[in-house]
Write a protein that holds these residues in place. Sequence first.
Motif, PDB file in Angstrom:
ATOM      1  N   LEU A  64      -4.251  -5.900  20.444  1.00  0.00           N
ATOM      2  CA  LEU A  64      -2.744  -5.968  21.032  1.00  0.00           C
ATOM      3  C   LEU A  64      -3.062  -5.848  22.610  1.00  0.00           C
ATOM      4  O   LEU A  64      -2.018  -6.388  23.259  1.00  0.00           O
ATOM      5  N   GLY A  65      -3.659  -4.763  23.131  1.00  0.00           N
ATOM      6  CA  GLY A  65      -3.712  -4.399  24.558  1.00  0.00           C
ATOM      7  C   GLY A  65      -4.403  -5.824  25.328  1.00  0.00           C
ATOM      8  O   GLY A  65      -3.867  -6.187  26.126  1.00  0.00           O
ATOM      9  N   ALA A  66      -5.531  -6.531  24.702  1.00  0.00           N
ATOM     10  CA  ALA A  66      -5.937  -7.449  25.018  1.00  0.00           C
ATOM     11  C   ALA A  66      -4.983  -8.925  25.177  1.00  0.00           C
ATOM     12  O   ALA A  66      -4.967  -9.489  25.960  1.00  0.00           O
ATOM     13  N   ILE A  67      -4.369  -8.971  23.964  1.00  0.00           N
ATOM     14  CA  ILE A  67      -3.300 -10.072  24.033  1.00  0.00           C
ATOM     15  C   ILE A  67      -2.187  -9.707  25.067  1.00  0.00           C
ATOM     16  O   ILE A  67      -1.615 -10.522  25.792  1.00  0.00           O
ATOM     17  N   LYS A  68      -1.737  -8.632  25.244  1.00  0.00           N
ATOM     18  CA  LYS A  68      -0.733  -8.199  26.165  1.00  0.00           C
ATOM     19  C   LYS A  68      -1.352  -8.586  27.698  1.00  0.00           C
ATOM     20  O   LYS A  68      -0.447  -9.317  28.358  1.00  0.00           O
ATOM     21  N   GLU A  69      -2.590  -8.177  28.116  1.00  0.00           N
ATOM     22  CA  GLU A  69      -2.906  -8.596  29.616  1.00  0.00           C
ATOM     23  C   GLU A  69      -3.195 -10.140  29.457  1.00  0.00           C
ATOM     24  O   GLU A  69      -2.747 -10.765  30.325  1.00  0.00           O
ATOM     25  N   HIS A 108       6.602  -3.830  30.155  1.00  0.00           N
ATOM     26  CA  HIS A 108       7.176  -2.826  29.450  1.00  0.00           C
ATOM     27  C   HIS A 108       7.592  -3.177  28.051  1.00  0.00           C
ATOM     28  O   HIS A 108       7.164  -2.249  26.939  1.00  0.00           O
ATOM     29  N   VAL A 109       8.144  -4.340  27.661  1.00  0.00           N
ATOM     30  CA  VAL A 109       8.197  -4.615  26.420  1.00  0.00           C
ATOM     31  C   VAL A 109       6.985  -4.842  25.369  1.00  0.00           C
ATOM     32  O   VAL A 109       6.754  -4.210  24.254  1.00  0.00           O
ATOM     33  N   LEU A 110       5.895  -5.335  26.174  1.00  0.00           N
ATOM     34  CA  LEU A 110       4.733  -5.647  25.403  1.00  0.00           C
ATOM     35  C   LEU A 110       3.975  -4.270  25.099  1.00  0.00           C
ATOM     36  O   LEU A 110       3.583  -3.951  24.273  1.00  0.00           O
ATOM     37  N   GLU A 111       3.951  -3.434  26.241  1.00  0.00           N
ATOM     38  CA  GLU A 111       3.426  -1.953  26.061  1.00  0.00           C
ATOM     39  C   GLU A 111       4.251  -1.121  25.081  1.00  0.00           C
ATOM     40  O   GLU A 111       3.713  -0.392  23.956  1.00  0.00           O
ATOM     41  N   SER A 112       5.673  -1.257  24.841  1.00  0.00           N
ATOM     42  CA  SER A 112       6.333  -0.818  23.759  1.00  0.00           C
ATOM     43  C   SER A 112       5.970  -1.218  22.152  1.00  0.00           C
ATOM     44  O   SER A 112       5.719  -0.394  21.367  1.00  0.00           O
ATOM     45  N   VAL A 113       5.805  -2.417  22.121  1.00  0.00           N
ATOM     46  CA  VAL A 113       5.459  -3.227  20.954  1.00  0.00           C
ATOM     47  C   VAL A 113       3.942  -2.561  20.706  1.00  0.00           C
ATOM     48  O   VAL A 113       3.715  -2.129  19.446  1.00  0.00           O
ATOM     49  N   VAL A 114       3.114  -2.505  21.548  1.00  0.00           N
ATOM     50  CA  VAL A 114       1.669  -2.060  21.391  1.00  0.00           C
ATOM     51  C   VAL A 114       1.622  -0.540  20.693  1.00  0.00           C
ATOM     52  O   VAL A 114       1.116  -0.151  19.790  1.00  0.00           O
ATOM     53  N   ARG A 115       2.536   0.292  21.607  1.00  0.00           N
ATOM     54  CA  ARG A 115       2.745   1.661  21.182  1.00  0.00           C
ATOM     55  C   ARG A 115       3.282   1.736  19.720  1.00  0.00           C
ATOM     56  O   ARG A 115       2.776   2.406  18.989  1.00  0.00           O
ATOM     57  N   ASP A 116       4.236   1.132  19.608  1.00  0.00           N
ATOM     58  CA  ASP A 116       5.042   1.368  18.127  1.00  0.00           C
ATOM     59  C   ASP A 116       4.168   0.640  17.260  1.00  0.00           C
ATOM     60  O   ASP A 116       3.942   1.433  15.880  1.00  0.00           O
ATOM     61  N   VAL A 117       3.544  -0.295  17.094  1.00  0.00           N
ATOM     62  CA  VAL A 117       2.429  -1.024  15.993  1.00  0.00           C
ATOM     63  C   VAL A 117       1.593   0.144  15.792  1.00  0.00           C
ATOM     64  O   VAL A 117       1.243   0.303  14.858  1.00  0.00           O
ATOM     65  N   THR A 118       0.874   0.669  17.055  1.00  0.00           N
ATOM     66  CA  THR A 118      -0.214   1.555  16.902  1.00  0.00           C
ATOM     67  C   THR A 118       0.000   2.934  16.000  1.00  0.00           C
ATOM     68  O   THR A 118      -0.379   3.399  15.237  1.00  0.00           O
ATOM     69  N   VAL A 119       1.369   3.414  16.583  1.00  0.00           N
ATOM     70  CA  VAL A 119       1.941   4.747  15.788  1.00  0.00           C
ATOM     71  C   VAL A 119       2.269   4.195  14.238  1.00  0.00           C
ATOM     72  O   VAL A 119       1.963   4.869  13.420  1.00  0.00           O
ATOM     73  N   ALA A 120       2.644   3.035  13.905  1.00  0.00           N
ATOM     74  CA  ALA A 120       2.914   2.925  12.689  1.00  0.00           C
ATOM     75  C   ALA A 120       1.839   2.471  11.848  1.00  0.00           C
ATOM     76  O   ALA A 120       1.745   3.243  10.807  1.00  0.00           O
ATOM     77  N   ALA A 121       0.662   2.008  12.296  1.00  0.00           N
ATOM     78  CA  ALA A 121      -0.511   1.995  11.741  1.00  0.00           C
ATOM     79  C   ALA A 121      -1.112   3.384  11.550  1.00  0.00           C
ATOM     80  O   ALA A 121      -1.666   3.806  10.342  1.00  0.00           O
ATOM     81  N   HIS A 122      -0.977   4.096  12.421  1.00  0.00           N
ATOM     82  CA  HIS A 122      -1.440   5.455  12.177  1.00  0.00           C
ATOM     83  C   HIS A 122      -0.680   6.091  11.058  1.00  0.00           C
ATOM     84  O   HIS A 122      -1.330   6.807  10.383  1.00  0.00           O
ATOM     85  N   GLY A 123       0.532   6.014  11.314  1.00  0.00           N
ATOM     86  CA  GLY A 123       1.522   6.581  10.112  1.00  0.00           C
ATOM     87  C   GLY A 123       1.201   6.044   8.809  1.00  0.00           C
ATOM     88  O   GLY A 123       1.168   6.812   7.786  1.00  0.00           O
ATOM     89  N   LEU A 124       0.992   4.811   8.357  1.00  0.00           N
ATOM     90  CA  LEU A 124       0.684   4.219   7.404  1.00  0.00           C
ATOM     91  C   LEU A 124      -0.550   4.488   6.625  1.00  0.00           C
ATOM     92  O   LEU A 124      -0.623   5.144   5.706  1.00  0.00           O
ATOM     93  N   THR A 125      -1.735   4.635   7.705  1.00  0.00           N
ATOM     94  CA  THR A 125      -2.873   5.644   7.340  1.00  0.00           C
ATOM     95  C   THR A 125      -2.705   6.886   6.832  1.00  0.00           C
ATOM     96  O   THR A 125      -3.359   7.170   5.692  1.00  0.00           O
ATOM     97  N   LYS A 126      -1.914   7.684   7.307  1.00  0.00           N
ATOM     98  CA  LYS A 126      -1.604   9.357   7.104  1.00  0.00           C
ATOM     99  C   LYS A 126      -1.139   9.247   5.795  1.00  0.00           C
ATOM    100  O   LYS A 126      -1.348   9.865   4.777  1.00  0.00           O
ATOM    101  N   ASP A 127       0.107   8.235   5.720  1.00  0.00           N
ATOM    102  CA  ASP A 127       0.629   8.120   4.342  1.00  0.00           C
ATOM    103  C   ASP A 127      -0.366   7.804   3.146  1.00  0.00           C
ATOM    104  O   ASP A 127      -0.202   8.358   2.053  1.00  0.00           O
ATOM    105  N   ALA A 128      -1.198   6.826   3.550  1.00  0.00           N
ATOM    106  CA  ALA A 128      -2.072   6.420   2.343  1.00  0.00           C
ATOM    107  C   ALA A 128      -3.073   7.361   2.125  1.00  0.00           C
ATOM    108  O   ALA A 128      -3.443   7.669   0.736  1.00  0.00           O
ATOM    109  N   LEU A 129      -3.445   8.011   3.106  1.00  0.00           N
ATOM    110  CA  LEU A 129      -4.772   9.174   2.776  1.00  0.00           C
ATOM    111  C   LEU A 129      -3.769  10.578   1.965  1.00  0.00           C
ATOM    112  O   LEU A 129      -4.265  11.057   1.189  1.00  0.00           O
ATOM    113  N   HIS A 130      -2.426  10.554   2.213  1.00  0.00           N
ATOM    114  CA  HIS A 130      -1.973  11.665   1.579  1.00  0.00           C
ATOM    115  C   HIS A 130      -1.666  10.972   0.071  1.00  0.00           C
ATOM    116  O   HIS A 130      -1.761  11.963  -0.935  1.00  0.00           O
ATOM    117  N   ARG A 131      -1.279   9.826   0.029  1.00  0.00           N
ATOM    118  CA  ARG A 131      -1.348   9.359  -1.715  1.00  0.00           C
ATOM    119  C   ARG A 131      -2.500   9.577  -2.089  1.00  0.00           C
ATOM    120  O   ARG A 131      -2.530   9.775  -3.552  1.00  0.00           O
TER     121      ARG A 131
END
Length: 135
Positions: free
Chosen positions: A16-21, A42-65
């Motif tokens: 997403l960073g490459a796409i943003k650039e 700013h909008v693009l950086e916010s989206v990249v950050r939000d998606v990265t955090v969501a992917a990290h959170g989904l992975t943590k949730d999956a590992l917990h499950r």
Amino acid sequence: MMMKGASLAADIKRNLGAIKERVLEKLAAAAVPADTLENARHVLESVVRDVTVAAHGLTKDALHRVKTRLVDIIPSLSPAITRKMVDDAEKEANEERKSEEGEEPRQDDHQLSGKSTFASPASSLFALIKPLSRL
């Protein structure tokens, strides 16, 4: 695949960073005003950050499950041993990925299976897909 959650989040962030650039380059070439270009950045950086955090959170949730489900289906092992097996597998997968990419494993790398709590912004997705998912 699930054990490589840290690399998944990093890959998403990198892609997403490459796409943003590239989007910013195209906007600049289209003679978009500087203040509009800055707002777009700013909008693009916010989206990249939000998606990265969501992917990290989904992975943590999956590992917990995974840990929880394995404890349920393998009662012959103690819950602590089962959880440690998953933690060790995650650590080994991360180290393997880093060695394949030529990176040195660092002591300060955060494991997704750490004890800190993390509220995933996408955790409500699990409520929708949980009846469909199976380990």
